[in-house]
Each structure stands twice: as C-alpha cells, then as structure tokens.
Motif scaffolding. Structure first.
Motif, PDB file in Angstrom:
ATOM      1  N   ALA A  22       0.857  -1.188   0.000  1.00  0.00           N
ATOM      2  CA  ALA A  22       0.000   0.000   0.000  1.00  0.00           C
ATOM      3  C   ALA A  22       0.890   1.232   0.000  1.00  0.00           C
ATOM      4  N   VAL A  23       0.625   2.151  -0.921  1.00  0.00           N
ATOM      5  CA  VAL A  23       1.379   3.404  -0.998  1.00  0.00           C
ATOM      6  C   VAL A  23       0.445   4.531  -0.596  1.00  0.00           C
ATOM      7  N   VAL A  24       0.769   5.203   0.501  1.00  0.00           N
ATOM      8  CA  VAL A  24      -0.061   6.316   0.980  1.00  0.00           C
ATOM      9  C   VAL A  24       0.526   7.603   0.427  1.00  0.00           C
ATOM     10  N   GLY A  25      -0.164   8.209  -0.529  1.00  0.00           N
ATOM     11  CA  GLY A  25       0.304   9.428  -1.164  1.00  0.00           C
ATOM     12  C   GLY A  25       0.608   9.205  -2.632  1.00  0.00           C
ATOM     13  N   GLY A  26      -0.085   9.948  -3.499  1.00  0.00           N
ATOM     14  CA  GLY A  26       0.077   9.784  -4.944  1.00  0.00           C
ATOM     15  C   GLY A  26       0.932  10.861  -5.561  1.00  0.00           C
ATOM     16  N   GLY A  27       2.075  11.187  -4.906  1.00  0.00           N
ATOM     17  CA  GLY A  27       3.047  12.098  -5.496  1.00  0.00           C
ATOM     18  C   GLY A  27       4.078  11.320  -6.288  1.00  0.00           C
ATOM     19  N   TYR A  28       5.157  11.998  -6.691  1.00  0.00           N
ATOM     20  CA  TYR A  28       6.146  11.339  -7.538  1.00  0.00           C
ATOM     21  C   TYR A  28       6.840  10.182  -6.831  1.00  0.00           C
ATOM     22  N   ILE A  29       7.216  10.362  -5.570  1.00  0.00           N
ATOM     23  CA  ILE A  29       7.878   9.273  -4.847  1.00  0.00           C
ATOM     24  C   ILE A  29       6.935   8.069  -4.749  1.00  0.00           C
ATOM     25  N   GLY A  30       5.671   8.332  -4.403  1.00  0.00           N
ATOM     26  CA  GLY A  30       4.706   7.246  -4.290  1.00  0.00           C
ATOM     27  C   GLY A  30       4.531   6.491  -5.590  1.00  0.00           C
ATOM     28  N   LEU A  31       4.485   7.225  -6.705  1.00  0.00           N
ATOM     29  CA  LEU A  31       4.304   6.575  -8.002  1.00  0.00           C
ATOM     30  C   LEU A  31       5.550   5.791  -8.419  1.00  0.00           C
TER      31      LEU A  31
END
Length: 407
Positions: A149-158
């Motif tokens: 699970a990735v919390v946060g859809g910014g560049y690092i998350g993507l």
C-alpha cells in the motif's frame, strides 16, 4: 587562498558535493563532513527505482569512492549528527559528545519524510523512503504475492508503485485528493500517469482519508480508511511530503521560513553560515520569489554557490530549476515551476506516450512537463531561463521543431 576550517553538517547529495567542490575550487584548509548515515554520500533518486529493483547498491550510487575523502583530506564523520550550533563560539556539538570548531559552516541537513500522526504508524512494515536503509527494508518487504500500500500519490509514491509492480507485488495507491499528483502537476499529467499505472496493474483509491494502520504481532496488515474499509497489505510506504530539518538552524538564531533563509550565495543571515539543498529557502530570480526546492539539480547548484562564495570565486550563473521522475519506461523531465500560470498548452498526444505540457503566464513559459520528450524539455528550460516570449501556435504544433519555436 581559502584556508579556514569548513564544517559541513549533512552528508547527502548537497553536502558531499560541497565538500568535493571546495577542494576542486582550491580550498586548502581543513574540511569536515558530518553525516548521520553509516555510508558516504550517495545518489538518492535511484532509491525508489534502481535500488528497489536490485539494479543498484551503495557502491554504485556513491557520489565518490570512500577513499576519495581521505585522499582529498576531507574528514568524514559518519553515524553522528549535529546537536547544537554556537555561532558566538563558532562550534558545532555532535551526538557522540565531541565538538568541532569552524570558520565557515555549511548546513546541508536536508528534509525528513512527514509522518502520519495516526494509530499504528509505528508498526513494523510502515515505512518512508528517504535513505538507503529505508530502501533496503522496503526491497525486503515486497515481491511476488506481497501486497504493497502506498499512501500518497506524489512522484515518490508513483515511483515506489512502479518498482513494486516490477518486483511482482500487488500495489494500491491511496490518495487524499481527487487525483494523483494534485499538488505538483496539472490534470493532463495526472490522468496520463494514472492510466499508465493502471495498465501495469496498479490500483488507485482517490479521495480517501487514511485514519490508521492495523497490525498483527507488531507488523502492519492493513490500512484503515475513513469510510470504514481496510485495505490489506504486507507493507505500507508513506509518501505525503517532507519537512526541512531546519530546527538546529532556528535554535541558534538563524532566520528560517519553511527552511533556512539564504541569498544567491547560499549564505544565511550569518555571513559565515551557509545552507544548501532541501533545507534551504532560497531566492528564485526567474519568478521573483523565495522557495524551498527538493531536487538534485538544486542541491548541486547551491553547493556551487556556497563553495564559490567561501573560496572567493565569482558567483555561478543562475540556472533554471529542473527535476525528473522515472516510472516504467517513462521519463518525465520538469523544468521550472507553474507559478502564476494563466494558460496550459499541450504539445503532442498523451496517448502516444510522448508529449509535453507547457504552463504559461501571458506569452512566457513558466514550466514544462515533458514525457519522453527531451527537445521540449531542453528548449523549454532555455525559454524559461531567458524569459523569452513564445509563439503559442508554433509551440503546440509538433510539426514545428522546438529549435524553430525558440528562434
């Protein structure tokens, strides 16, 4: 010739580069580089990509071989952090009880991942991605059959999501806003990246609030949402932004404002103290404002500024800020920032996987986001720096080369 003792607090990209440049520019006095991590300065962007996929390690990502520091007579102090600065005594207290005296001080303390103040955030398997140790822990936690699970859809998350899929994990991205990249990119780019990730099997939950993490035997098993659902996972990466490590600067009376305030020489409110990289709140002449940037090019530019000022070299020419993100076979290159924009123009077709989004203020480009489009990025960067007006009809016509647009 510059002779005094330069102490650099922070052995990341900015601090490591500043140490090397001081020697390159002719500083003959002692240099001490203080770092909290056990390894020498290294490149951080590949942590979310090449490191996770097993294509890079500490040696391959090192800015310089470890022996460089001894050969260049740079004292490297790993595994220790600065705890207090006394500007009147010109000393830095360290966590191992020792103290360093300085003639010039460079703060390269970087930024830290923002932690979520919610239940379960301290469970094993709930992690951020800022250091090599973080990347190593995440690599061990993901793989075929594992749920990430990735919390946060910014560049690092993507980037983490793309690497997770490359490793065979099931990946879900949880984003509070109604679109990914909402705080850093336009809707055209958000829609493109979401569609591309979905083609690679990533699932998205948008407009959702994470309220906690569930666990068993001290290890995370799921992410709880405000609507009552629980998203099962074996590991969770929190990527909701970063905060500057400016407390040590503030505590010793330096001016701070969402980072350590500096001028175009990277000099703080104390003429003998400099701040560079993610921790610095710096002037942006192109946009006539102050801003804190988190990027490798900014770290390098400010390392040059500080090193030049310390040795008495002329100030380096200003640069157009830029950054990049690699996801799957996509290379996103971004030049400038979309400040005060009144028009957005797209050159090329997003469906082709090769296009650019230009953000304009009047007839001047403020920013360009280029997907697999190096000419648009390079020429756009030039136009941003030179503040040159553009012909919008030519700009959006792929049949007109970017060289013609610039001309």
């Amino acid at each position: 010739m510059s002779q005094g003792h330069v102490v650099i607090i922070g052995a990341g990209h900015a601090g490591g580069t500043a140490a090397a440049l001081l020697r390159q520019y002719g500083h003959e006095g002692p240099i001490t580089l203080v770092g909290e991590e056990p390894i020498a300065p290294y490149q951080r962007p590949p942590l979310s990509k090449a490191w996770l996929k097993g294509e890079a390690d500490a040696d391959s990502l090192a800015l310089k071989p470890l022996e460089f520091y001894a050969e260049a007579n740079i004292g490297f102090r790993p595994n220790v952090r600065a705890t207090k600065i006394s500007r009147s005594a010109r000393t830095v207290a360290l966590s191992d009880g020792s103290e360093l005296s300085y003639d010039k001080l460079i703060l390269a303390t970087g930024a830290r991942a923002i932690a979520l103040p919610i239940p379960g955030a301290d469970l094993k398997g709930v992690m951020a991605l800022r250091t090599a140790a973080d990347a190593e822990a995440l690599k061990a936690a993901v793989g075929p059959g594992r749920k990430l699970a990735v919390v946060g859809g910014g560049y690092i998350g993507l980037e983490v999501a793309a690497s997770g899929r490359a490793l065979g994990a099931e990946v879900v991205v949880l984003e509070r806003e109604d679109r990914i990249l909402a705080r850093v990119a336009c809707k055209v780019l958000s829609d493109f990246f979401q569609g591309y990730h979905e083609q690679h099997g990533v699932r998205f939950e948008l407009g959702c609030s994470v309220t906690g993490f569930e666990g068993k035997d001290g290890h995370v098993t799921g992410v709880t949402l405000a609507d009552g659902r629980t998203i099962p996972c074996d590991a969770a990466v929190v990527g909701v932004g970063a905060a500057p490590n400016d407390e040590i600067a503030s505590d010793c009376g330096l001016e701070t404002a969402r980072g350590v305030v500096v001028d175009l020489d990277a000099r703080t409110s104390d003429p003998d103290v400099f701040a560079i990289g993610d921790v610095a709140h710096r002037p942006m002449p192109i946009y006539d404002r102050m801003f804190r940037m988190e990027s490798v090019p900014n770290a390098l530019e400010q390392a040059k500024q500080a090193a030049s000022a310390i040795v008495g070299k002329p100030r380096p020419a200003g640069e157009c800020p830029w950054q990049w993100s690699d996801q799957y076979d996509l290379k996103l290159q971004i030049a400038g920032y979309a400040f005060d924009v009144d028009e957005v123009l797209v050159r090329g077709e997003p469906a082709s996987g090769k296009f650019a989004v230009f953000h304009l203020k009047g007839d001047q480009i403020q920013s360009v986001e280029a997907i697999n489009a190096p000419p648009e990025f390079m020429m756009g960067r030039q136009l941003i720096l030179n503040r040159k007006p553009v012909d919008k009809a030519k700009l959006v016509d792929p049949a007109v080369s970017m060289k013609e647009v610039v001309a």
